[in-house]
Design an enzyme around this catalytic site. Structure first.
Site, PDB file in Angstrom:
ATOM      1  N   GLY A  75       0.841  -1.190   0.000  1.00 15.27           N
ATOM      2  CA  GLY A  75       0.000   0.000   0.000  1.00 15.27           C
ATOM      3  C   GLY A  75       0.874   1.236   0.000  1.00 15.27           C
ATOM      4  O   GLY A  75       2.107   1.153   0.128  1.00 15.27           O
ATOM      5  N   LYS A  76       0.288   2.362  -0.162  1.00 14.34           N
ATOM      6  CA  LYS A  76       1.016   3.635  -0.078  1.00 14.34           C
ATOM      7  C   LYS A  76      -0.026   4.729   0.001  1.00 14.34           C
ATOM      8  O   LYS A  76      -1.163   4.552  -0.467  1.00 14.34           O
ATOM      9  CB  LYS A  76       1.856   3.841  -1.351  1.00 14.34           C
ATOM     10  CG  LYS A  76       3.024   4.783  -1.165  1.00 14.34           C
ATOM     11  CD  LYS A  76       4.231   4.018  -0.664  1.00 14.34           C
ATOM     12  CE  LYS A  76       5.457   4.856  -0.536  1.00 14.34           C
ATOM     13  NZ  LYS A  76       6.635   4.005  -0.200  1.00 14.34           N
ATOM     14  N   SER A  77       0.356   5.872   0.549  1.00 12.91           N
ATOM     15  CA  SER A  77      -0.554   7.003   0.476  1.00 12.91           C
ATOM     16  C   SER A  77       0.225   8.258   0.141  1.00 12.91           C
ATOM     17  O   SER A  77       1.466   8.264   0.192  1.00 12.91           O
ATOM     18  CB  SER A  77      -1.359   7.143   1.762  1.00 12.91           C
ATOM     19  OG  SER A  77      -0.558   6.961   2.887  1.00 12.91           O
TER      20      SER A  77
END
Ligand code: GLU
Length: 419
Positions: free
Chosen positions: A106-108
């Site tokens: 994931g990443k934001s």
């Protein structure tokens, strides 16, 4: 597609792995992995200290959760895009699989120049991101961590915002890693990425029979990853002859005094202007003759424009995606040994995993324990990737990707194909 695009680099590396796996993995499974599971964009409108409402765009991407909850940092830069975050989330999937932690990718992202915000406004923005993105964050969903533009302090504010939203001092389980130790963080997490890079550099010097006391290193980027890598390599006796950041670069053929350089950078926010070194340009830095080049700044730094001019024998990728696929091929043909990001900078997420288990089990780990577990894991995975690269006569990146993508496919198969 543009050569310097994070997503296109991630996709190209994945399609190479897909091709290598085409006889053992069903095409549809690979097609599934070419797409993110979830891509969310939302708007933050906090009131900052000037009394005005400000508008920011933010993103959360979960690429895959086949192996576990999505894991990956929060990038806060002025130019981060949803596609960048998607490429970085994909890369996290492979990194977690390769280093053997039970997380997906994931990443934001928050579109803002972190350096231009006052600490108070940054805190307000981070808290706004968490409140608005709360349903996308959780120990079983997505567990953020620091990335470019975010740090330990921000992770402390994230923990506090989430605890507060429950009206409690703490929440059950681990919602965020890279927190201050006092708030359930783990000793050694801040240094973990750089420490892992230094371990990979040490392994490759050994492989090339280069004496650490004679080795020379150039480090691009002097943030959390670059500065720790430079410091640790220096402590091993390696000569760090060049260091650069966004403002400029410095060079000393006899080796830079890294402690003094760190003090200078802390005072002036850059390595530029450091005494007892000559000023050079960012492109000269990358092309310096040296044993090891550590690109630890940002993506797409080694491209077709400079790959032929790189003089290092080893490239240790501290940043995510610093080498474009086209440049990668040039380096491979020139026999330059590239330690791919998903292995080289995986120390950070490995120690995040230790923090996650520590918090879940409500125990406390010592820094010695953390560092020795990381050393064991990085060494073992480095050797495994190297073995495959040698057996199949392929690059370390192709070998690492092959192992990682195969692991995720096996996890998907074991789950029995979800929708
Ligand atoms: N942002 C780091 C990375 O790119 C760390 C991620 C984490 O610890 O979750 O690997």
């Amino acid at each position: 597609m543009a050569e310097n695009n994070i997503l296109s680099t991630a996709m190209e590396n994945f399609s190479r792995a897909s091709l290598m796996l085409k006889d053992e993995v069903e095409a549809n499974l690979l097609a599934k992995l070419s797409m993110p599971r979830e891509r969310v964009e939302f708007t933050l409108t906090p009131q900052l200290s000037d009394g005005k409402v400000h508008v920011f765009t933010s993103f959360v991407v979960r690429h895959s959760d086949a192996l576990g909850p999505a894991k990956g940092g929060i990038r806060m830069t002025a130019d981060v895009t949803l596609d960048d975050v998607t490429g970085l989330a994909m890369e996290m999937t492979w990194k977690c699989a390769l280093i053997g932690v039970p997380f997906g990718g994931g990443k934001s992202g928050i579109v803002s120049d972190a350096g231009n915000l006052t600490p108070k406004d940054k805190e307000t923005l981070i808290r706004s991101f968490v409140r608005n993105g709360l349903r996308h964050i959780g120990p079983q969903v997505y567990v953020p961590a620091p990335d470019m533009g975010t740090n330990e302090t921000d992770m402390g504010h994230i923990k506090d915002t989430i605890s507060f939203s429950h009206g409690q001092a703490i929440t059950q389980g681990c919602f965020v890693t890279g927190k201050p130790v006092l708030l359930g963080g783990i000793p050694g997490r801040r240094e973990a990425t750089g420490r892992g890079v230094a371990m990979c550099v040490e392994k490759s010097l050994e492989l090339f029979d280069i004496d650490t006391q004679k080795a020379t290193v150039v480090v691009q980027g002097f943030g959390n990853v670059g500065s720790v890598t430079a410091q640790l390599l220096n402590e091993m006796g390696v000569k760090v002859i060049g260091v650069g950041d966004i403002e400029g670069a410095v060079y000393n053929e006899f080796g830079l005094d890294i402690s003094a350089l760190s003090k200078h950078a802390a005072q002036t926010a850059s390595v530029k202007g450091f005494a007892s070194a000559s000023a050079i340009s960012g492109s000269e830095l990358l092309e310096l003759p040296c044993d090891v080049l550590v690109p630890a700044a940002t993506a797409a730094q080694i491209t077709t424009d400079n790959a032929e001019q790189i003089k290092a024998k080893i490239v240790a990728e501290g940043a995510n995606g610093p080498t474009t696929p086209e440049a990668d091929e040039i380096l491979y043909k020139r026999n330059i040994f590239v330690i791919p990001d998903i292995l080289c900078n995986a120390g950070g997420v490995f120690v995040s995993y230790l923090e996650y288990t520590q918090e879940t089990q409500q125990e406390q780990m010592t820094v010695e324990h953390v560092n020795s577990r990381m050393k064991k894991r990085i060494t073992q995975r480095f050797e495994e990737v190297l073995r495959l690269a040698n057996d199949r006569k392929m690059s370390m990146r192709d070998a690492a990707m092959l192992l990682a993508v195969r692991t995720v496919c096996n996890a998907l198969k074991s789950r029995g194909y979800q929708p």
